[in-house]
Design an enzyme around this catalytic site. Structure first.
Site, PDB file in Angstrom:
ATOM      1  N   GLY A 229       0.806  -1.216   0.000  1.00 35.08           N
ATOM      2  CA  GLY A 229       0.000   0.000   0.000  1.00 35.08           C
ATOM      3  C   GLY A 229       0.837   1.264   0.000  1.00 35.08           C
TER       4      GLY A 229
ATOM      5  CB  CYS B 244       2.488   3.545  10.310  1.00 31.79           C
ATOM      6  SG  CYS B 244       1.642   2.259   9.401  1.00 31.79           S
TER       7      CYS B 244
END
Length: 396
Positions: A77, A333
């Site tokens: 992604g 993240c």
């Protein structure tokens, strides 16, 4: 959970999901007997090309693309995001070097835009309300004659908030400005019809909707110009060179078919469990705050962001892990850096409270028993952590 090994309760589906059994079954032959590369002229290569075409069609159907050729496969992604943001900005730089985005994008988007800043691009960052939503009117005002790209997420990794993409697309379409949508979290969970929405570029991450890792997807409207970032062979319509990961791409195709067939049922089921989890935690533990909208039409059906008073989210996640429940601490993240996630800052969350943030992701494999077990463990862990809070913290 029906297909997870061991007794771990996995409620970290926002980070990644276990691949469906049918995804693993579909991939296996491509690791074993069907190992050809799609660029080869022989039988093995032909098989790989056919598999690539079939997966491309499945992903095209998931987003209702007009043509399977509008689907580009990448390695993940993050690469799909980079290709969309940098590729479109670079291809459109002769029209202008201005980019519009929000304060609360995923690091892949913000990192790509920061890199473009070094190439002379300017950016306008839209603020969000206390639920994490942009105001389409503010987007309209931010657009300029030299705006080359608008980048928005479909749903926020940190808050679960769904953005008004259709309204945003009406504004960008009127001005002929390409609109990139980061759907790496919402893809496979929310309906995503690129023709109806009127969007130009969409990034997807199959490993977040029960597909494999090692493959990303970029939808590109065929009228939208992008420059390739990886140069070499003529793969992926000359937009992304490199031998394709056929096994992962096949798995992504199967995951897309399953997501499309089960979209309504899947979001209803996870939505019910989401409400049960939130209600259970609120009833059992005092001082827990939900970030982003209440469950319903403005929130992802499988996402909760909770901030707990007088504890650190990292401590909660580590203690829960020891008791067999996997959740995510802090921001998506960015766990290794201990700063407050920009999204929590943007909605005006108090810094102390922000440190007590955990992210919860429900999956197609989550059971009611998982939810009940997780509520018990969270209650236990939070009580114990609060009991050992240093005295000076309590006095301050």
């Amino acid at each position: 959970g029906a297909w997870l090994p061991g007794s771990m309760i996995h409620l970290d589906h926002l980070t990644t999901t276990p691949p469906l059994p049918e995804v693993i079954d579909a991939m296996r032959p491509w690791h074993e007997s069907h190992f050809g590369a799609a660029g080869s002229l022989h039988q093995l290569g032909l098989e790989a090309r056919d598999a690539l075409d079939e997966a491309r069609s499945s992903l095209a159907k998931l987003v209702n693309a007009t043509d399977p050729e509008e689907i580009i496969f990448t390695s993940n992604g993050t690469e799909a995001v980079n290709l969309a943001v940098k590729g479109a900005a670079l291809a459109n730089r002769r029209f202008g070097k201005h980019i519009v985005t929000t304060q609360i994008e995923h690091p892949a988007v913000l990192g790509s835009i920061a890199w473009l800043g070094e190439q002379g691009f300017e950016r306008t960052q839209l603020s969000v309300d206390n639920q994490g939503r942009i105001d389409p009117a503010a987007l309209g005002q931010a657009l300029r004659d030299d705006t080359a790209l608008v980048g928005l997420h479909h749903a926020s990794h940190d808050l679960g908030t769904i953005q008004p993409i259709a309204e945003a697309a009406r504004l960008t379409r009127e001005r002929g400005i390409p609109l990139f949508v980061d759907a790496t979290l919402s893809g496979g969970w929310l309906p995503l019809d690129v023709q109806q929405l009127g969007v130009d570029l969409v990034a997807l991450a199959p490993h977040r909707f029960h597909g494999p890792k090692g493959v990303g997807v970029l939808y590109r409207n065929r009228r939208t110009l992008i420059e390739p970032l990886i140069h070499g062979g003529v793969h992926e319509n000359e937009l992304r060179a490199g031998t394709e990961n056929i096994a992962a791409i096949v798995g992504a195709g199967v995951a897309a078919e399953s997501a499309l067939a089960n979209l309504g049922q899947r979001s209803n089921l996870t939505g019910e469990l989401q409400r049960k989890l939130l209600t259970g935690i609120r009833d059992a533990v005092a001082g827990v705050h939900l970030n982003g909208p209440e469950p319903g039409e403005h929130r992802l059906p499988h996402h909760l962001s909770l901030s707990t008073e007088q504890v650190e989210g990292e401590g909660q996640a580590l203690a829960m892990d020891l008791q067999g429940v996997a959740i995510h601490a802090g921001a998506a993240c960015t766990t290794k850096s201990m700063q407050i996630p920009p999204a929590l800052e943007a909605i005006g969350l108090d810094a102390d409270l922000a440190r007590g943030t955990t992210l919860w992701g429900i999956g197609a494999d989550t059971s009611e028993a998982d939810i009940t077990g997780a509520i018990e463990v969270f209650t236990d862990v939070t009580g114990k952590l609060r009991a050992i809070t240093p005295v000076e913290d309590l006095l301050s």
